[in-house]
Design a protein around this motif. Sequence first.
Motif, PDB file in Angstrom:
ATOM      1  N   LEU A  46       0.832  -1.205   0.000  1.00 24.73           N
ATOM      2  CA  LEU A  46       0.000   0.000   0.000  1.00 24.73           C
ATOM      3  C   LEU A  46       0.872   1.262   0.000  1.00 24.73           C
ATOM      4  N   SER A  47       1.900   1.262   0.831  1.00 24.36           N
ATOM      5  CA  SER A  47       2.818   2.394   0.893  1.00 24.36           C
ATOM      6  C   SER A  47       3.534   2.592  -0.437  1.00 24.36           C
ATOM      7  N   PHE A  48       3.924   1.496  -1.067  1.00 24.50           N
ATOM      8  CA  PHE A  48       4.615   1.568  -2.352  1.00 24.50           C
ATOM      9  C   PHE A  48       3.707   2.155  -3.436  1.00 24.50           C
ATOM     10  N   VAL A  49       2.466   1.690  -3.479  1.00 20.16           N
ATOM     11  CA  VAL A  49       1.514   2.176  -4.483  1.00 20.16           C
ATOM     12  C   VAL A  49       1.264   3.676  -4.312  1.00 20.16           C
ATOM     13  N   ILE A  50       1.071   4.112  -3.062  1.00 24.60           N
ATOM     14  CA  ILE A  50       0.845   5.537  -2.783  1.00 24.60           C
ATOM     15  C   ILE A  50       2.064   6.359  -3.220  1.00 24.60           C
ATOM     16  N   THR A  51       3.259   5.848  -2.924  1.00 25.64           N
ATOM     17  CA  THR A  51       4.489   6.551  -3.309  1.00 25.64           C
ATOM     18  C   THR A  51       4.603   6.685  -4.817  1.00 25.64           C
ATOM     19  N   ILE A  52       4.311   5.623  -5.547  1.00 24.54           N
ATOM     20  CA  ILE A  52       4.387   5.647  -7.011  1.00 24.54           C
ATOM     21  C   ILE A  52       3.391   6.651  -7.592  1.00 24.54           C
ATOM     22  N   ILE A  53       2.177   6.668  -7.054  1.00 23.29           N
ATOM     23  CA  ILE A  53       1.152   7.608  -7.534  1.00 23.29           C
ATOM     24  C   ILE A  53       1.619   9.047  -7.323  1.00 23.29           C
ATOM     25  N   LEU A  54       2.172   9.329  -6.150  1.00 24.10           N
ATOM     26  CA  LEU A  54       2.659  10.680  -5.858  1.00 24.10           C
ATOM     27  C   LEU A  54       3.832  11.064  -6.759  1.00 24.10           C
ATOM     28  N   VAL A  55       4.740  10.122  -7.000  1.00 23.28           N
ATOM     29  CA  VAL A  55       5.890  10.392  -7.869  1.00 23.28           C
ATOM     30  C   VAL A  55       5.425  10.712  -9.291  1.00 23.28           C
ATOM     31  N   ILE A  56       4.467   9.928  -9.795  1.00 23.70           N
ATOM     32  CA  ILE A  56       3.943  10.180 -11.144  1.00 23.70           C
ATOM     33  C   ILE A  56       3.276  11.554 -11.210  1.00 23.70           C
ATOM     34  N   GLY A  57       2.486  11.879 -10.183  1.00 22.80           N
ATOM     35  CA  GLY A  57       1.815  13.174 -10.138  1.00 22.80           C
ATOM     36  C   GLY A  57       2.799  14.336 -10.117  1.00 22.80           C
ATOM     37  N   ALA A 103      13.201  12.434  -3.786  1.00 25.13           N
ATOM     38  CA  ALA A 103      14.068  11.793  -2.788  1.00 25.13           C
ATOM     39  C   ALA A 103      13.375  11.732  -1.428  1.00 25.13           C
ATOM     40  N   PHE A 104      12.620  12.781  -1.095  1.00 23.15           N
ATOM     41  CA  PHE A 104      11.886  12.815   0.171  1.00 23.15           C
ATOM     42  C   PHE A 104      10.827  11.714   0.213  1.00 23.15           C
ATOM     43  N   LEU A 105      10.078  11.550  -0.891  1.00 24.83           N
ATOM     44  CA  LEU A 105       9.061  10.496  -0.948  1.00 24.83           C
ATOM     45  C   LEU A 105       9.695   9.108  -0.843  1.00 24.83           C
ATOM     46  N   TYR A 106      10.830   8.941  -1.494  1.00 24.28           N
ATOM     47  CA  TYR A 106      11.532   7.649  -1.425  1.00 24.28           C
ATOM     48  C   TYR A 106      11.986   7.358   0.007  1.00 24.28           C
TER      49      TYR A 106
END
Length: 582
Positions: A224-235, A261-264
């Motif tokens: 779940l955390s990974f999916v949220i991170t990917i969505i935010l990175v794409i946005g 880098a912060f999101l990662y």
Amino acid sequence: MKAKLYKLSAYFPALRRFLIASLFLYTIYSFIVKGILQFIFNRILIFAGVTGLSKETILTVIKDPIALFFLILFLVLVAFFLTGEFAVLTLAVTDQWHRDSLKILLKKFPQKVKQLLSWQFIIVIFYLCLMIPLGNLGFNSLLLSHLKIPDFIGEELAKTQTGSLLYGGLMVVIAYLNIRPITFLPILGLTDSSPLKAFQISWRESTFKKLLKRTARLVLLTTLSFVITIILVIGITIIFANLDSKNDNLPLATLFYSLIAFLYTLFLLSTKFFFIIEATRQLDLPKELQTRTHTKMSKKGRFALVSFILFLGVLWVASNALDIYLVKKNPDEIVIAHRGNVKAGVENSIEAMQAAKKAGAAYSEMDVVMTKDKRFVVIHDNNLKRLAGVDNTVSNMTLKELQKLTLHQGKFTSHIASLEEFLAAAKAVKQPIFIELKPYGHEPKDYVERFLKVLKEQNATKDNKVMSLDLDVIQKVEKLAPEISTGYVIPIHMGPLPNYAVDFYAVEEFSYNTLFALTAEQQKKDVYVWTINDETLMDKMLIGPANGIITDELGIFKEASQDMKADTSYLQRALRLFNSRQ
């Protein structure tokens, strides 16, 4: 009292406390703890009379009583700081993050040191070693952030089906041994239990049913955390692409890189947070830690905290801007085909070498082993089972016997070439060679002299390079034939680099770092890094000071190099820099 965190609503305040505690620990560990450990590590080297810790010097360290004492002290402190890190994070997650609880932890310092000064510190070190392969899956520590299993181990095992199964099975066992005693570090850090008792309690507490639930929750929450991170990175990527159509605005590129880098970082911290959550479920807290305090932070305290976070943030963003500005491709970096182009022929075969030349490799690397009749053949393993299907060794067979064998690798077949045959074929296509001497213990005293005789007879001393894992062998080559470019192959090294009597170093990626590169530059020696088969690692090498990489993936290197040349904008540099640092 049991520390329970079942409701989702309880996660968010716990996460806030966890992040604050992580920032606190990062500051302390980066500027104080790592300095202490580096000081002690340097004492090990000084008293042992060596300049670095490697396979050549470890015995020297162990034999010196004072150096051995500091080595044990170093390991004990690593175990202690590792335990302390997870103890503080557990307090934060269980709402025990306050001044009194930290004082209690400090009071336990002498007792914990005493426990770890016994043989039981080995248990903590053992668990620490088990955490290294899963460092990016929530089991990471500030002290283990840059440690991993060297890539060449997995790559070599993966060359056979048995090795792949063995490596995969080992990773499963390591994962099990991490999740099963998941409460080990919190119990050890927060209670009076010794390492052995803490491990026993943690192991008994973890039933098969609980283990399955823990694993399922960890997988679910991490996904779940990974999916949220990917969505935010794409946005964020879409937004910044629209803000700067030319992708050449340094401030915007810096902000973009900092946000990514912060999101990662948040993703990595969240996986660690979920690990701590699972470790604190049903955990018995000591009585002195059971009093919950809800004292609000004073205005001065909040101001100081916010100011400190902002100060670190500004320094971090400024550092990112400088990194992006300085990113550039290393124009002198070359590519060496590891055992030839293995995508077009059997490793170490003449066909693979010829294919490497066609693919644009600056050099083709190959391995040399001595036969029973004191001849040299081009092959990596002394045992012939992997490639020839024969359970025999090169050292037990003559050149004629070996040349009757057929080598099989994937869809390719070939034969074992003599060193003379291989060098002649390389000369015909004008392909320079990295020759790695691989003595396996059966060689005669004039081993080096025999090898040099072949090179001189083939007029192969000028354009080719010679290297070896055996320091004595390669230094003898350098002494007897200084006109030949010689290199020392280094699989594992820690600390400053001794000034070996060779012309270059071929270092495994695990041991290659800024200190290594700087020391080699001061010694005026080239550095070639092996075996770089991952595109991310290639990006890292292409913006670093290495003189070349040794790879099985010539196609990926060509694409990465071309992409690097095309990435002229600051935004593209930011993406390249981010990928290279993961």
